[in-house]
Scaffold this active site. Sequence first.
Site, PDB file in Angstrom:
ATOM      1  N   GLU A 153      -4.580  15.690   6.613  1.00  0.00           N
ATOM      2  CA  GLU A 153      -4.656  16.514   5.413  1.00  0.00           C
ATOM      3  C   GLU A 153      -5.533  17.735   5.646  1.00  0.00           C
ATOM      4  OE1 GLU A 153      -5.175  13.304   5.553  1.00  0.00           O
ATOM      5  OE2 GLU A 153      -4.089  12.218   3.975  1.00  0.00           O
ATOM      6  N   ASP A 156      -5.774  -4.241   6.459  1.00  0.00           N
ATOM      7  CA  ASP A 156      -6.352  -4.065   7.792  1.00  0.00           C
ATOM      8  C   ASP A 156      -7.875  -3.970   7.783  1.00  0.00           C
ATOM      9  OD1 ASP A 156      -6.608  -1.641   6.587  1.00  0.00           O
ATOM     10  OD2 ASP A 156      -5.635  -0.465   8.155  1.00  0.00           O
ATOM     11  N   THR A 172     -19.012   9.881  -2.573  1.00  0.00           N
ATOM     12  CA  THR A 172     -18.996  11.234  -3.158  1.00  0.00           C
ATOM     13  C   THR A 172     -17.591  11.726  -3.460  1.00  0.00           C
ATOM     14  OG1 THR A 172     -18.907  12.326  -0.996  1.00  0.00           O
ATOM     15  CG2 THR A 172     -21.099  11.779  -1.867  1.00  0.00           C
ATOM     16  N   ARG A 173     -16.587  11.223  -2.682  1.00  0.00           N
ATOM     17  CA  ARG A 173     -15.186  11.642  -2.807  1.00  0.00           C
ATOM     18  C   ARG A 173     -15.046  13.152  -2.644  1.00  0.00           C
ATOM     19  NH1 ARG A 173     -13.488   9.587  -8.337  1.00  0.00           N
ATOM     20  NH2 ARG A 173     -11.363  10.015  -7.668  1.00  0.00           N
ATOM     21  N   ASP A 198       0.845  -1.189   0.000  1.00  0.00           N
ATOM     22  CA  ASP A 198       0.000   0.000   0.000  1.00  0.00           C
ATOM     23  C   ASP A 198       0.883   1.241   0.000  1.00  0.00           C
ATOM     24  OD1 ASP A 198      -2.615  -0.858  -0.139  1.00  0.00           O
ATOM     25  OD2 ASP A 198      -2.695  -1.347   1.989  1.00  0.00           O
TER      26      ASP A 198
END
Length: 700
Positions: free
Chosen positions: A359, A536, A392-393, A318
Amino acid sequence: MTEVKDSLRKPLGLTGEMYRRALIDALGKLNPRWMMRNPVMFVVEVGSVLTTALWVQALLGGGEAPAWYIGWVSLWLWFTVLFANFSEALAEGRGKAQAEGLRKARKETMAKRLREPRHGAHFELVASTALRKGDAFLVEAGDVIAADGEVLQGIASVDESAITGESAPVIRESGGDRSAVTGGTRVLSDWLVVRLTAEPGGGFLDRMIKLIEGAKRQKTPNEIALNILLAAFTIIFLVVCVTLLPYSLFSVEVSGHGAPVTVTVLVALLVCLIPTTIGGLLSAIGIAGMDRMIRHNVIATSGRAVEAAGDVDVLLLDKTGTVTLGNRMATAFTPAPGVPKERLADAAQLASLADETPEGRSIAVLAKEQYGLRGRAVGEIDARFVPFSAQTRMSGADIHPDTKNNGKRIIRKGAADAIRQFVEGQGGMYPAAVQQIVQDVSKSGGTPLVVAENSDVLGVIHLKDVVKGGIKERFAQLRSMGIKTVMITGDNPLTATAIAAEAGVDDFLAEAKPEDKLRLIREYQKGGRLVAMTGDGTNDAPALAQADVAVAMNTGTQPAREAANMIDLDSNPTKLMEIVEIGKQLLMTRGTLTTFSIANDVAKYFAIIPAAFATTYPALNALNIMKLTSPESAILSAVIFNALIIVALIPLALKGVKYRPVSAVQLLRRHLFIYGFGGIVAPFAGIKLIDMLMTALGWA
């Protein structure tokens, strides 16, 4: 409980108590039913019993050779068996010491068992051992979680330092990827309703104890194959040695001089020629490999998983947390044509007020630092905040009109294509210039977030992924070993291409969904390759179940942990590369000691064959290149060396051959020189030294 992680990770020194226990266990392993599991050492034990009987016969006056000579040979044959058992017992002893530490850390707790699986239902206090799979129990602030389970209701802060060693508490909640809880951890705040997922004795700590003790250790396919090979060698040499007696009798009768070879010499010859060194150390090598994995805080469900890690040739990694540091940071605001930077920064900050991700926080900080926008609290703004979702992102805020005649502001930030659909749905236009900015950010390896207000596109936020230091060199080492690295990311292809180039991975899969991972694994496996991956979440479970080496994070969901064959207590995705190295170290250690064991039989051949047949065939004295004193000292020296070399190699079997990231061809060439050539030379020197010592002491 706070010592659990230390009990696992601390390299256990070999104490006097461990040596004493290993010696007792080695004696217990002399049971023939136990010894039959190792054909090589079982043959040695049978030979020891036979020579012991011949020694007793010699003491009674009817021996085939002097009693002292047969007695010494018999004694060192028993030592050979004991030393082999001792190496296995010593490896097991380290695991037992760790398991003992876990037992001391484990304690019985009281649980609030619920009559109905909901908060507020009546409960009764019962011992944790009285709980059964499927029972629901309540844990509140300050309570110790009684057993492994899955959160049905609630959200709470949990201290898992007893298991992971991390002091920072973690959030556990129902319905997500953070729903699994582990028995023995403590709830710090709020409450949880937990459903038990394991029967008593089948919890996480219980499984760790069983695995560490080797109660469930099964021989791996490579180990079984090597055992078959060693058994084949043993049978071949057994047939050879049995036929030597009639040949010797016939030769003496035909030549009219000399003496036939004795059974004692034939047993000594057999023991020295069969691969007793690797036969005696094979189990210890496998157990030590499991032990090394445990000390890296990784629990493997079987030795098969550890061995498969050594054969892996494709790593699926990842991007977030493995290739990059994991937290993307906002580094720049690039406005659309005609839009002031301040307006873009203000809208980006408002859209991020309720975003608690690293972020989101970095966007608010950047707006404050670059444009002097004061920090604003969620409560002081009359707004409805829209959280990010995978569907929706996007995320953002719907700000209601205020007293300053400001109209309703619908602010969104998110993926470029999602914002395009949003703006066009509001009746606006998506500028080509913004699309160019998005492409430029993606090409540079960054992640573009587009910001829009109502029907206007305001600009782009540049989120930058920071590639981990030294990761490119690590991938180059893996490549030199023939291992292909594939980066898995949800980023768009442009961003993925830039990060893949910077990190030095061999390939990447962009915009990856769970089914894409599963399909990729199957494609590699169809080509005969072994695949390793980490995961995970519940959506990772199908791919984890398909992978040859599947490492689940301890903080992951119950389905992910059940699908995997390894669990990383540190929940560190980068650990996958260390796991592969440990697996390769196990295979390297087994290969080098096998090479050494077979090679050192050559010197024993030159020691025993002349001694056994020189009286019948004097010409065989030409093979006595070591100039050993007498036939008796030659055979005794070979038998003594054969026993002592097992003891000398126990530390190497437990510690493992030093891992070197080189190609298979280079590794083979190196090991053939060091352990092949060394395996031939060392016995010549060792046997000669023992012979000289015996001569000096007057025993030859």
